[in-house]
Design a protein around this motif. Structure first.
Motif, PDB file in Angstrom:
ATOM      1  N   ALA A 192      45.261  50.896  37.210  1.00  0.00           N
ATOM      2  CA  ALA A 192      46.326  50.331  36.382  1.00  0.00           C
ATOM      3  C   ALA A 192      47.692  50.826  36.854  1.00  0.00           C
ATOM      4  CB  ALA A 192      46.097  50.694  34.917  1.00  0.00           C
TER       5      ALA A 192
ATOM      6  N   LYS B   5      48.716  49.071  40.119  1.00  0.00           N
ATOM      7  CA  LYS B   5      48.900  47.630  39.979  1.00  0.00           C
ATOM      8  C   LYS B   5      50.080  47.254  39.083  1.00  0.00           C
ATOM      9  CE  LYS B   5      46.308  43.371  39.071  1.00  0.00           C
ATOM     10  NZ  LYS B   5      46.545  42.844  40.440  1.00  0.00           N
ATOM     11  N   TYR B   6      50.305  48.034  38.024  1.00  0.00           N
ATOM     12  CA  TYR B   6      51.261  47.599  37.012  1.00  0.00           C
ATOM     13  C   TYR B   6      52.496  48.476  36.852  1.00  0.00           C
ATOM     14  CZ  TYR B   6      47.472  44.514  35.570  1.00  0.00           C
ATOM     15  OH  TYR B   6      46.483  43.551  35.550  1.00  0.00           O
TER      16      TYR B   6
END
Length: 330
Positions: free
Chosen positions: A194, A197-198
């Motif tokens: 996470a 990716k974010y």
């Protein structure tokens, strides 16, 4: 009046071909390799295709998997960390010494073990970003220092016997499969995925690996971010030391010996480039499983441990060659 009749495509479009090539040369290619390895071992290795053996493999690769998370971040930045195995050994000895000889409560000793790993990672990071040492040299020096300290703490003696609850962290099963240590590893992978990716910080790591100078000109604090990557790798080595101590119910100064190559192999097999700028945490999971299944299958086939080292070395060479070919085609 004639009308145009759409002709069915006779071949894949260039975009489709490029997408397929990218997939196969990245973690998709390693996934195909994992499936192929799984099928071959299921056919030829006795007792490989059993639930008990799968649980055993996952238990064995939990420590490797945790170390590989940090190594993935380091390699994405274009660095390398040869010290994770030695930092693991140092952390597990600090854990044992503080809890047995120092009189510390075990939970506090666990925090101290992670802190020691993070401190070693901080020294690595400062050596790379401030002293301007090549990552290979900085972490090679730390590997020697950490291994020496691990032996000095108890004069090379192992520490045996932890509380039952600590051993049960890796022994007790939920749903017949998941132990606390496995759950911790899964959560760490989910959080890292996470983050990469974010989160802006995760994207910055890729930018640093692509070009540190361009990243700096873009406003990314390259030195600080790189340092924190090494701190994270060191802290995760500390977590790995705790998991290993729980599994073995002991702390050993030689713990983690040889993990460096397996960790690098897992990350590279998973599709990360040693030149930096690319890599996926999902690919690292696949690489870790390939290493785990390969070692497990060779053991079941009765292959000598010395020959296993040769096989792992060849796997590393093939993975790096694939990375070189991928970059040349790009």
């Amino acid at each position: 009046m004639t009308s145009a009749i759409a002709q069915p495509p006779t071949s894949a479009t260039p975009t489709t071909k490029r997408s397929l090539a990218t997939y196969l040369h990245g973690s998709g290619g390693s996934l195909i390799g994992l499936i192929g390895l799984f099928v071959i071992l299921s056919i030829f290795a006795p007792n490989f295709f059993t639930v008990r053996n799968f649980v055993n493999v996952v238990d064995q690769v939990t420590v490797l998997g945790v170390l590989a998370i940090g190594a993935t971040l380091v390699i994405i930045t274009g660095g390398i960390d040869l010290s994770v195995g030695a930092i693991l050994g140092l952390s597990t000895m600090v854990l044992g010494w503080l809890s047995h000889d120092g009189g510390w409560p075990l939970p506090l000793a666990m925090l101290a073990a992670v802190a020691v790993g993070a401190a070693a990672g901080l020294i690595n990071g400062l050596g790379v970003t401030r002293a301007m040492l090549p990552p290979f040299i900085a972490t090679l020096a730390m590997m020697s220092v950490a291994r020496g300290l691990a032996n000095i703490i108890t004069d090379g003696q192992q520490i045996v016997g932890y509380p039952e609850w600590f051993f049960n962290l890796s022994a007790d099963r939920f749903l017949g499969f998941f132990s606390v240590t496995i759950i911790v590893a899964v959560l760490l992978y989910a959080l890292t995925w996470a983050y990469l990716k974010y989160r802006t910080g995760g994207r910055s790591i890729y930018a640093i690996g692509g070009s540190s100078e361009v990243a700096r000109l873009s406003g990314i604090p390259v030195k600080r971010a790189t340092t924190w990557v090494y701190v994270t790798a060191g802290a995760l080595a500390g977590v790995g030391g705790i998991i290993l101590a729980s599994r073995l119910d002991s702390s050993q100064p030689t713990a983690g010996t040889g993990y460096e190559l397996d960790v690098i192999a897992a990350v590279v097999i998973g599709g990360a480039s040693l030149t930096g700028g690319s890599g996926k945490i999902t690919g690292t999971i696949i690489g870790v499983l390939i290493i785990g299944f390969l070692r497990n299958g060779l053991n079941l086939l009765g292959v000598s441990p010395f020959l296993q080292q040769i096989v792992i070395g060849l796997v590393i060479a093939v993975a790096v060659m694939a990375d070189v070919l991928r970059r040349r085609r790009a």
